[in-house]
Write an enzyme that holds these catalytic residues in place. Structure first.
Site, PDB file in Angstrom:
ATOM      1  N   GLY A  52       0.876  -1.170   0.000  1.00  0.00           N
ATOM      2  CA  GLY A  52       0.000   0.000   0.000  1.00  0.00           C
ATOM      3  C   GLY A  52       0.909   1.216   0.000  1.00  0.00           C
ATOM      4  N   ALA A  53       0.620   2.165  -0.910  1.00  0.00           N
ATOM      5  CA  ALA A  53       1.568   3.256  -1.171  1.00  0.00           C
ATOM      6  C   ALA A  53       2.047   3.992   0.090  1.00  0.00           C
ATOM      7  CB  ALA A  53       0.951   4.223  -2.188  1.00  0.00           C
ATOM      8  N   ARG A  94      10.295  -1.361  -5.169  1.00  0.00           N
ATOM      9  CA  ARG A  94       9.076  -1.391  -6.001  1.00  0.00           C
ATOM     10  C   ARG A  94       9.021  -0.070  -6.802  1.00  0.00           C
ATOM     11  NH1 ARG A  94       3.583  -3.358  -3.332  1.00  0.00           N
ATOM     12  NH2 ARG A  94       3.135  -3.875  -5.498  1.00  0.00           N
ATOM     13  N   ASP A 242      -1.693   4.765  -6.206  1.00  0.00           N
ATOM     14  CA  ASP A 242      -0.248   4.588  -5.969  1.00  0.00           C
ATOM     15  C   ASP A 242       0.557   5.752  -6.504  1.00  0.00           C
ATOM     16  OD1 ASP A 242      -1.426   1.689  -5.978  1.00  0.00           O
ATOM     17  OD2 ASP A 242       0.466   1.677  -4.870  1.00  0.00           O
ATOM     18  N   ASN A 252      -3.359   2.658  -9.905  1.00  0.00           N
ATOM     19  CA  ASN A 252      -3.787   1.892  -8.724  1.00  0.00           C
ATOM     20  C   ASN A 252      -3.765   0.414  -9.112  1.00  0.00           C
ATOM     21  OD1 ASN A 252      -4.733   1.848  -5.949  1.00  0.00           O
ATOM     22  ND2 ASN A 252      -6.699   1.173  -6.751  1.00  0.00           N
TER      23      ASN A 252
HETATM   24  O1  MRU Z   1       0.489  -4.047  -4.613  1.00  0.00           O
HETATM   25  P1  MRU Z   1      -0.107  -3.306  -3.443  1.00  0.00           P
HETATM   26  O2  MRU Z   1      -0.882  -4.172  -2.530  1.00  0.00           O
HETATM   27  O3  MRU Z   1       0.948  -2.480  -2.730  1.00  0.00           O
HETATM   28  O4  MRU Z   1      -1.124  -2.275  -4.109  1.00  0.00           O
HETATM   29  C1  MRU Z   1      -1.838  -1.407  -3.280  1.00  0.00           C
HETATM   30  C2  MRU Z   1      -2.805  -0.538  -3.981  1.00  0.00           C
HETATM   31  O5  MRU Z   1      -2.935  -0.566  -5.175  1.00  0.00           O
HETATM   32  C3  MRU Z   1      -3.550   0.456  -3.132  1.00  0.00           C
HETATM   33  O6  MRU Z   1      -4.828   0.685  -3.636  1.00  0.00           O
HETATM   34  C4  MRU Z   1      -2.787   1.784  -3.119  1.00  0.00           C
HETATM   35  O7  MRU Z   1      -1.442   1.580  -2.766  1.00  0.00           O
HETATM   36  C5  MRU Z   1      -3.393   2.781  -2.188  1.00  0.00           C
HETATM   37  S1  MRU Z   1      -3.144   2.361  -0.486  1.00  0.00           S
HETATM   38  C6  MRU Z   1      -3.822   3.616   0.448  1.00  0.00           C
END
Ligand code: MRU
Length: 350
Positions: A52-53, A94, A242, A252
């Site tokens: 999550g970002a 990432r 993201d 996202n």
């Molecule tokens: O691959 P992830 O689980 O890190 O992806 C997360 C997302 O796409 C979330 O929607 C995004 O990071 C927003 S979190 C507030």
């Protein structure tokens, strides 16, 4: 009232230990692990133990402090060389969520601004800065929830994708924040959560944390979203992001773009929620956002077993970009932004 976020804590520093909730183990196990070295932090981000970002940015900031806290550097230049090496290393974990780079740059700037102090003092400053990044994220998420609630009403049903909740941030989440705040107000809001293939963040994480928060949640497979919308039971869609480009295009989790197209067809508002740390004014449009591609086995070996024949070709992009024209509003801690996003986003940084 019990604070459910004590259980949904994604990342924290306690007595100098960097502790994360290992999200790859959820929902079966609630396991907190201590990340001791910068390599542990890189590995945790790369393998989505913390994800999550905003949570990635927070973990990286703490990770950079961990990387430099035991460095025995005679002067700033020697210290800076080690810090930069660790920062570049963490930045390679990432590529898509801009919060990672945003947090590392902020830490670097803080170190540079303190170059005239002694190394021990700079280390303390960096520890405080990482804590500040975490604390500010919590406040931003709360404000995002309050701003999003101006678009919601008691009794509505929303659909969300992936996990943009407390697990993905310091607390509250972005897309899920208004759902927790609605609950606090005694509103009855129902949520449909996409399971979010291939790594099932919706099924494993979003339903887990909403259940803990007492929010009414129903799990669906990703390919059921169109049918659910066609029934007229979804009043709004809200997702996290993201990286938001300067024109409002928003990256996202893979599948978000498809939902936005479906929302347009069914005339359902499509909201993107994120803190200003996720807005990247240096990225002009969504075409410039780097999209992470992950290993084929995430697609061909779902659910812990082989789900496609050995050797089959696989394409596994982890994110997609929703064009700004499909986004009804971008909800930040500073307010609800509308089209034209080139102008409303630029105003945020004036
Ligand atoms: O691959 P992830 O689980 O890190 O992806 C997360 C997302 O796409 C979330 O929607 C995004 O990071 C927003 S979190 C507030």
């Amino acid at each position: 009232m019990e604070n459910i976020f004590d259980k949904i804590l994604s990342v924290k520093m306690e007595d100098g230990d960097l502790i994360i909730l290992d999200q790859t183990k959820l929902p079966e196990e609630t396991t907190f692990i201590t990340l001791e070295k910068v390599e542990d932090v890189w590995d945790a981000i790369f393998h989505l133990k913390v994800r999550g970002a905003p949570a990635i940015g927070i973990a990286a900031a703490y990770g950079l402090y961990i990387a430099v806290r035991n460095i025995d550097a005679p002067d700033f230049d020697a210290f800076w060389a080690e810090l930069k090496k660790a920062s570049d290393y963490l930045a390679s974990s990432r590529p898509t969520a801009v919060n990672l780079f945003w947090a590392l740059k902020r830490m670097e700037r803080k170190a540079l601004a303190a170059k005239d102090k002694n190394v021990a003092e700079i280390k303390d400053i960096l520890k405080e800065e990482a804590q500040l990044i975490r604390d500010e994220d919590e406040a931003m998420c709360r404000a995002i929830g309050e701003n999003a609630l101006t678009l919601f009403r008691d009794g509505m049903t929303v659909l969300t994708h992936c996990n943009a909740g407390g697990l993905a941030t310091a607390q509250y989440g972005t897309a899920l924040s208004p759902l927790y705040l609605a609950k606090e107000k005694g509103w009855d809001i129902k949520v449909y959560a996409d399971e979010t293939r291939p790594l099932l963040q919706g099924a494993r994480l979003t339903t887990w944390e909403l259940q803990k928060g007492g929010v009414d949640v129903t799990l669906i497979c990703d390919n059921m979203a169109a049918m659910v919308m066609s029934k007229g039971i979804i009043d709004a869609i809200i997702v996290g992001c993201d990286r938001v480009a300067a024109n409002g295009d928003a990256a996202n989790k893979i599948g978000t773009y498809g939902l936005a197209v479906l929302a347009k067809y069914h005339n359902i508002p499509f909201y993107v929620a994120g803190p200003t740390s996720t807005i990247d004014m240096d990225t002009k449009t969504g075409m410039d956002i780097p999209i992470e591609e992950r290993k084929e086995c995430e697609v061909s070996c779902g659910f812990g077993k082989r789900t496609a024949p050995e050797g089959v070709k696989v394409f596994n992009p982890a994110f997609d970009v929703t064009p700004n024209e499909l986004i009804t509003a971008i909800i930040t801690e500073k307010g609800v932004l509308k089209q034209p996003y080139t102008e409303s986003l630029a105003k945020l940084f004036e």
